[in-house]
Design a protein around this motif. Structure first.
Motif, PDB file in Angstrom:
ATOM      1  N   GLN A 361      25.950  64.448  86.097  1.00 30.64           N
ATOM      2  CA  GLN A 361      25.134  65.445  85.408  1.00 30.64           C
ATOM      3  C   GLN A 361      24.469  64.856  84.161  1.00 30.64           C
ATOM      4  O   GLN A 361      23.293  65.123  83.880  1.00 30.64           O
ATOM      5  CB  GLN A 361      26.008  66.649  85.050  1.00 30.64           C
ATOM      6  N   THR A 393      14.266  67.365  76.147  1.00 29.78           N
ATOM      7  CA  THR A 393      14.514  67.576  77.577  1.00 29.78           C
ATOM      8  C   THR A 393      15.955  67.246  77.936  1.00 29.78           C
ATOM      9  O   THR A 393      16.595  67.956  78.735  1.00 29.78           O
ATOM     10  CB  THR A 393      13.553  66.709  78.412  1.00 29.78           C
ATOM     11  N   VAL A 396      18.182  70.140  76.750  1.00 27.74           N
ATOM     12  CA  VAL A 396      17.968  71.337  77.577  1.00 27.74           C
ATOM     13  C   VAL A 396      18.619  71.155  78.944  1.00 27.74           C
ATOM     14  O   VAL A 396      19.230  72.095  79.496  1.00 27.74           O
ATOM     15  CB  VAL A 396      16.465  71.630  77.715  1.00 27.74           C
ATOM     16  N   ALA A 397      18.513  69.948  79.519  1.00 26.88           N
ATOM     17  CA  ALA A 397      19.131  69.686  80.819  1.00 26.88           C
ATOM     18  C   ALA A 397      20.649  69.796  80.739  1.00 26.88           C
ATOM     19  O   ALA A 397      21.291  70.303  81.677  1.00 26.88           O
ATOM     20  CB  ALA A 397      18.718  68.294  81.307  1.00 26.88           C
ATOM     21  N   ASP A 399      22.291  71.766  78.746  1.00 27.68           N
ATOM     22  CA  ASP A 399      22.592  73.209  78.687  1.00 27.68           C
ATOM     23  C   ASP A 399      22.471  73.844  80.061  1.00 27.68           C
ATOM     24  O   ASP A 399      23.284  74.714  80.431  1.00 27.68           O
ATOM     25  CB  ASP A 399      21.636  73.899  77.712  1.00 27.68           C
ATOM     26  N   SER A 400      21.462  73.424  80.834  1.00 29.28           N
ATOM     27  CA  SER A 400      21.247  74.037  82.147  1.00 29.28           C
ATOM     28  C   SER A 400      22.382  73.717  83.109  1.00 29.28           C
ATOM     29  O   SER A 400      22.588  74.442  84.091  1.00 29.28           O
ATOM     30  CB  SER A 400      19.913  73.566  82.739  1.00 29.28           C
ATOM     31  N   ASN A 402      25.535  73.548  82.109  1.00 23.40           N
ATOM     32  CA  ASN A 402      26.743  74.051  81.452  1.00 23.40           C
ATOM     33  C   ASN A 402      27.532  72.941  80.757  1.00 23.40           C
ATOM     34  O   ASN A 402      28.774  72.895  80.816  1.00 23.40           O
ATOM     35  CB  ASN A 402      27.648  74.779  82.465  1.00 23.40           C
ATOM     36  N   SER A 404      27.096  72.324  77.406  1.00 25.67           N
ATOM     37  CA  SER A 404      26.847  72.547  75.981  1.00 25.67           C
ATOM     38  C   SER A 404      27.928  71.919  75.123  1.00 25.67           C
ATOM     39  O   SER A 404      27.698  71.568  73.960  1.00 25.67           O
ATOM     40  CB  SER A 404      26.755  74.045  75.689  1.00 25.67           C
ATOM     41  N   SER A 610      16.344  72.695  92.102  1.00 25.88           N
ATOM     42  CA  SER A 610      16.202  74.010  91.482  1.00 25.88           C
ATOM     43  C   SER A 610      15.689  75.050  92.461  1.00 25.88           C
ATOM     44  O   SER A 610      16.003  76.236  92.334  1.00 25.88           O
ATOM     45  CB  SER A 610      15.253  73.913  90.278  1.00 25.88           C
TER      46      SER A 610
END
Length: 1142
Positions: A361, A393, A396-397, A399-400, A402, A404, A610
């Motif tokens: 990830q 980016t 943000v990736a 966070d997308s 999970n 964080s 996605s």
């Protein structure tokens, strides 16, 4: 020898636009430097490598020293003949010496060069070796005669030598300059200042253009990809047990060998740590290990078995391959083990946050960051903005997915960077001007990833980088504003971004899933309908690469087995819809599967996308393709299957579906049976990627320069682009037909012929600059004429056609730019060019040998001229001059139609239609060529320049009639008086209107000294008053008004000259004899007698003349001089005006 070659019967890199563009780059060095750049090949420069490098650059690889894949070496001629080339490049023109043998090889590259002065003998002349050598020396002397400072490419890249002008003085051609008679008569270095331009030229060589990019793609990139293929092959040879014993040194052997062997022959190296290959396992990839790594000392002790956390099995590896002598480099993070568990009917299985999934990830986030950074940089050319976008980016990736929890710790541990790398592999600053046209590498390293879940130390680092090339063009809108359009291509995109190798537990799970094929009872996939057969799998994920495996169809699902991912199972509960597309029997059939989110834990991580879509492609005529129709389709379409299957037509494909299908089709087309093992070679090369065609078109235009492109022309330049605004039609515009040609080309006759032929088709107006001006073409004069023409048409009405006949030695591009870019936008919008035609008479084309008259080739410019009309020797197509002219013009304009029309009389209707076409000038092909060859033409900013030889015109007006015989004989004498180079004083054309003493009618005169053709035709125009009706225009080199007047005075009736007085010494024997005959019987003095033949004195001496002969002569002279005085006095009283008196 400089290895001259052909590949597949063609010359390498034969691209006129690139050759012209490279020449302009070299000429740009002459702005504030030397007057010219000298480049001599072969023995004449003692095989100087710098000169060879410059020639190789200008001739796009023709004279390359290190040829790769040399398929055909020309062995018909000695190397000294092929290397017999001398170039002198000036700011506006180029001097080129070559011989008749290598002329044919050089012509495709130089025929588009503007203002080319070619020194080349004919085959017959070249047979005399002594004459050929003298011609070369005299040509060289002529080349440099107007220079003061001359630049020399003394050193080649990587072989820097201290410049020594005395070493240049030792070059044979330089030594020959000092020869008396044929040479310059002094030492070259005493007359000219020499300068070394090597380093400035190297900066020019680093720019990528379509030819060097093609070489990068077909040679460098192919070799680069082979190293990755070798890497995959060595890894795939290991089993899931033996791979644990693999060391970093063993895994990176192919990268290390490629790099170290390349450095042996590389003369320019970069010692940066970021530009060396490496392979590191697991926790041994921390920042300290990356910084201290040296490819010369790889580790034999770090094994996959022991480089994980706390000495466990490593879960990933970081690898980088670097081209040793080029700009290519890319790095990847690959994995040991898979992230998914095949679904076998157990609904309670949840995906665990394993170390492997976590690293995958984070790596996926790094990939997204790099690609977004590349996208931003290509649009903004700002490394700072690209870095900000990439870092944002990345976060943000995280966070997308999970993650964080890792956001704050990885923010400081991630590093994004963009480097510009020239063609020799040297890193250059991004803010350098030269960095605009070089390959760049964007990378992100996330180092020292902490183990926040288990707290057992760092997990190591992940790395990802790609080599990319951007392209940018300026587009001008109708309102005058200019915007930038950018695109980019990732050169290393075919190197898979995600690869994994199965570990022992993964193999067991995969084998368990494959047992479903052998079960006779119903399974979670239903019953087996087909046996396993080859197919492809692909998704829209940035990590996904089209992969080949084995597919099996079940009544309620799909089983796909991949050598590295293991088994993938898709049941009806995981499948939302299935869409089948099979339009062409010879193409792959695509099965688009939309899946539920519940499948993610059972799907390999690189296939996650996605849009939650997968595509399986069945090879045409394969077993899986046939059985899908015979056994699967009917079952899946039944209600009992629980599957929703739809058959798709092409028009219903989404953009993503069409793109994925095309990628898979390209992959299939690139393979040759039998299909290679998975990564024995990369499945598809860069050139097979569907999105690259548009980039190459875009880059071809952007590499020419930054001159804007009109928005209306985009649809023609990019035919595959979905643009709304097509090229506007001509509408109610006045169509202009342009006819150009040298003096003596019969262009006036062609114009008159067309006007007479088409009288009934509409009203014609002919523009031809007045005979009162001898200054050549004037853009302002033509533009004023167009304005007045438009005003007159508004008054008279109607829509005539305008025929423009260009004056003498005019560059046709100057005429085109004057018409298209009229300073008044209203007038500009009312005119359109329909077609441009060039008239050529082969007999009047060459000044000497193969040196064409100035602007002959430019008047037949590719992209401008659609038809070339040959007006002489039309019945003698085998004539050597005809063949030479046609060879030259066909090379300069490959698409022009060749029309035969003796003296301008066109005989075929098809040819007339071509010449009078309303649209050929604006055809897409012509438009594209203009943008490539003449940057700035669309704004009237292309400078055509002038050659080294300038022909001028002199106009003489006179009043008296001429004597026809005198005029004819003196005109024909021009041909025999033509001098060789430098041609000073030569008269080549005489044109005008005169009166002869034998007739009152005005006669139009045309004479060409090269062909010797003289025509005297009664003038058909209105007869003007005698005092102003006579004039002659002379074309030539270095002509003077006074000299031409003296010549012309001798063609008129000559005024009688005064007679000189006679003296005894001026009397002729006939006159003396006449005096004797008249006075021989006069009385004889005493002491003489006459016997009828002789006079005898008293001593017996004999004489033939009368004893008083001296007195007779004095009397004769006195009488004759009296008559002469009377005649001269009467002559003085007469007045005869001079030929040029008003």
């Amino acid at each position: 020898m400089a290895g001259i070659r052909r590949i597949n019967g063609k010359y390498p890199g034969m691209n006129p636009a690139v050759s012209c563009c490279r020449l302009r780059h070299v000429q740009s060095l002459l702005g504030d430097g030397p007057d010219g750049i000298l480049c001599s090949l072969g023995i004449d420069s003692r095989y100087n490598e710098g000169c060879t490098e410059l020639a190789d650059y200008l001739f796009c690889g023709l004279y390359g020293m290190n040829q790769v894949n040399l398929e055909h070496v020309l062995e018909e001629f000695p190397e000294e003949v092929l290397d017999d080339v001398i170039l002198l490049i000036k700011a506006d023109c180029v001097h080129l010496y070559c011989n008749p043998v290598n002329y044919s090889y050089l012509l495709p590259y130089v025929s588009h060069w503007r203002n080319l002065h070619l020194y080349c003998m004919t085959e017959t002349q070249y047979e005399d070796e002594e004459a050929a050598e003298e011609f070369k020396i005299s040509s060289f002397v002529t080349m440099v005669q107007d220079c003061h400072r001359i630049g020399v490419p003394y050193s080649s890249q990587g072989h820097m030598q201290k410049f020594d002008m005395f070493m240049v003085e030792k070059w044979p051609i330089i030594q020959a300059f000092a020869l008396e008679g044929i040479g310059g008569g002094s030492f070259f270095t005493m007359k000219y200042k020499l300068m070394d331009l090597s380093e400035r030229l190297w900066e020019v060589y680093t720019r990528l253009d379509p030819v060097s990019l093609d070489q990068l793609l077909t040679e460098d990139l192919v070799n680069f990809e082979k190293q990755w293929s070798s890497f995959y092959s060595s890894m795939d040879l290991e089993s899931h047990l033996s791979i644990l014993e693999l060391s970093e040194a063993q895994a990176g052997e192919s990268f290390r060998t490629y790099y170290s062997h390349g450095l042996i022959s590389s003369n320019i190296t970069d010692k940066s740590k970021s530009r060396q290959p490496f392979v590191l396992f697991g926790s041994h990839s921390c920042s300290e290990d990356l910084q201290s790594y040296s490819f010369n000392f790889p580790s034999e002790s770090h094994l996959i078995r022991s480089t994980g956390r706390q000495g466990s099995i490593a879960r990933h590896m970081v690898a980088q391959c670097v081209a040793p002598k080029g700009p290519l480099a890319c790095s990847r993070t690959y994995f040991f083990g898979t992230t998914h568990t095949p679904y076998l009917g157990n609904r309670d299985v949840q995906q665990k946050k394993t170390e492997l999934l976590l690293l995958s990830q984070i790596y996926s986030a790094a990939v997204q960051a790099v690609l977004s950074g590349i996208r931003c940089y290509s649009c903004t050319s700002s490394a700072t903005k690209a870095k900000d976008v990439a870092e944002q980016t990345f976060l943000v990736a995280l966070d997308s997915m999970n993650l964080s929890l890792y956001r704050s710790s990885l923010r400081s541990r991630s590093e994004f960077n963009i480097q510009a790398v020239n063609k020799k592999g040297r890193i250059i600053p991004l803010n350098d001007e030269e960095s605009r046209y070089v390959v760049k590498t964007a990378s992100m390293t996330v180092h020292d990833i902490p183990d926040l879940q288990w707290g057992r130390g760092d997990l190591g680092s992940v790395v990802f980088s790609e080599s990319f090339l951007e392209s940018s063009i300026n587009i001008q809108q109708k309102d005058g504003s200019v915007s930038s359009d950018s695109c980019y291509t990732i050169l290393t995109t075919t190197v898979p971004r995600y690869v994994c190798w199965l570990m022992e537990s993964d193999v067991k799970q995969s084998e368990q899933a494959q047992l479903l094929m052998k079960k006779e009872e119903a399974t979670c996939l239903g019953t087996a309908l087909t046996v396993a057969d080859a197919a492809y799998v692909f998704s829209n994920s940035l990590l996904s690469t089209p992969e080949e495996g084995k597919i099996s169809f079940f009544s309620k699902g799909i089983l796909f087995v991949h050598p590295q991912y293991g088994s993938i199972t898709l049941t009806k509960d995981h499948i939302r819809t299935i869409k089948f597309y099979d339009a062409d029997p010879g193409a792959v059939a695509s099965l688009f599967v939309e899946y539920e989110s519940s499948l993610l834990s059972h799907l390999p991580f690189p296939l996650h996308s996605s849009d939650q879509h997968l595509v399986f492609a069945l090879q045409p005529k394969s077993k899986s393709h046939r059985t899908f129709y015979s056994k699967v389709l009917s079952v899946w379409q039944s209600a009992d299957s629980g599957l929703t299957l739809t058959l798709l037509d092409q028009q219903y494909l989404t953009w993503d579906q069409r793109n994925m299908h095309t990628r898979l089709q390209k992959l299939h087309d690139s393979q040759e049976p039998p299909v290679a093992k998975r990564r024995g070679s990369l499945k598809t090369s860069y050139s097979h990627l569907p999105e690259q065609d548009m980039f190459l078109q875009h880059f071809t235009l952007s590499s020419v320069g930054q001159e804007p492109i009109l928005n209306d022309h985009l649809v023609a330049l990019f035919p595959s682009a979905e643009l709304r605004n097509p090229i506007t039609s001509q509408g109610d515009k006045v169509i202009i037909t342009i006819i150009t040609g040298l003096p003596g080309s019969h262009k006036n006759r062609l114009g008159n012929f067309l006007v007479q032929l088409n009288k009934e088709g509409g009203r014609w107006v002919v523009y031809q600059p007045g005979v009162d001006s001898c200054e050549g073409f004037s853009a302002s004069h033509l533009q004023l004429y167009l304005s007045s023409f438009l005003e007159s048409q508004r008054v008279s009405g109607g829509k005539p056609r305008l025929l423009v006949l260009t004056p003498g030695y005019t560059d046709v591009l100057d005429v085109v730019q004057a018409v298209l870019f009229h300073p008044d936008p209203v007038v500009q919008a009312c005119f359109a060019i329909g077609a441009v035609t060039a008239c050529v008479d082969p007999l009047t084309s060459f000044m000497e040998h193969r040196f064409a008259f100035p602007k002959l080739v430019e008047q037949c410019s590719h992209g401008i001229v659609s038809s070339v009309v040959f007006t002489g020797l039309t019945a003698e197509q085998k004539h050597p001059v005809v063949q030479h002219v046609q060879q030259l013009l066909r090379s300069a304009n490959p698409t022009a139609a060749f029309i035969l029309a003796e003296r301008g009389a066109v005989t075929r209707n098809e040819d007339v239609k071509l010449i009078l076409s309303d649209s050929s000038f604006n055809e897409p092909q012509m438009l594209r060529v203009r943008y490539l060859l003449y940057p700035g033409w669309c704004k009237g900013r292309f400078f055509s320049g002038s050659g080294s030889l300038v022909l001028t015109q002199q106009r003489l007006a006179f009043t008296r009639p001429l004597e026809r015989p005198l005029f004819v004989s003196r005109c024909k004498a021009f041909k025999s008086s033509l001098r060789p180079n430098p041609f000073r004083g030569n008269v080549y054309n005489v044109w005008g209107k005169v009166r002869f003493s034998d007739s009152e009618q005005t006669v139009e005169v045309n004479y060409n000294a090269v062909s010797g053709n003289l025509t005297l035709v009664p003038d058909q125009g209105p007869q003007e008053p005698t005092a102003t009706s006579c004039f002659l225009i002379f074309d030539g080199v270095g002509l003077s008004q006074d000299g031409l007047k003296d010549w012309l005075r001798l063609c008129a009736k000559q005024k009688e000259a005064k007679r000189p007085k006679k003296t005894k010494s001026s009397l002729s024997p006939q006159e003396i004899k006449s005096i004797h005959v008249t006075r021989h019987l006069d009385p004889i003095p005493s002491g003489f007698f006459y016997n009828g033949h002789q006079y005898i004195d008293i001593f017996g001496e004999k004489r033939h003349f009368h004893p008083n002969m001296e007195e007779f002569i004095r009397e004769y002279i006195a009488e004759a001089n009296k008559e002469i005085e009377t005649f001269n006095h009467q002559l003085e009283l007469q007045h005869q005006p001079d030929l040029f008196d008003p």
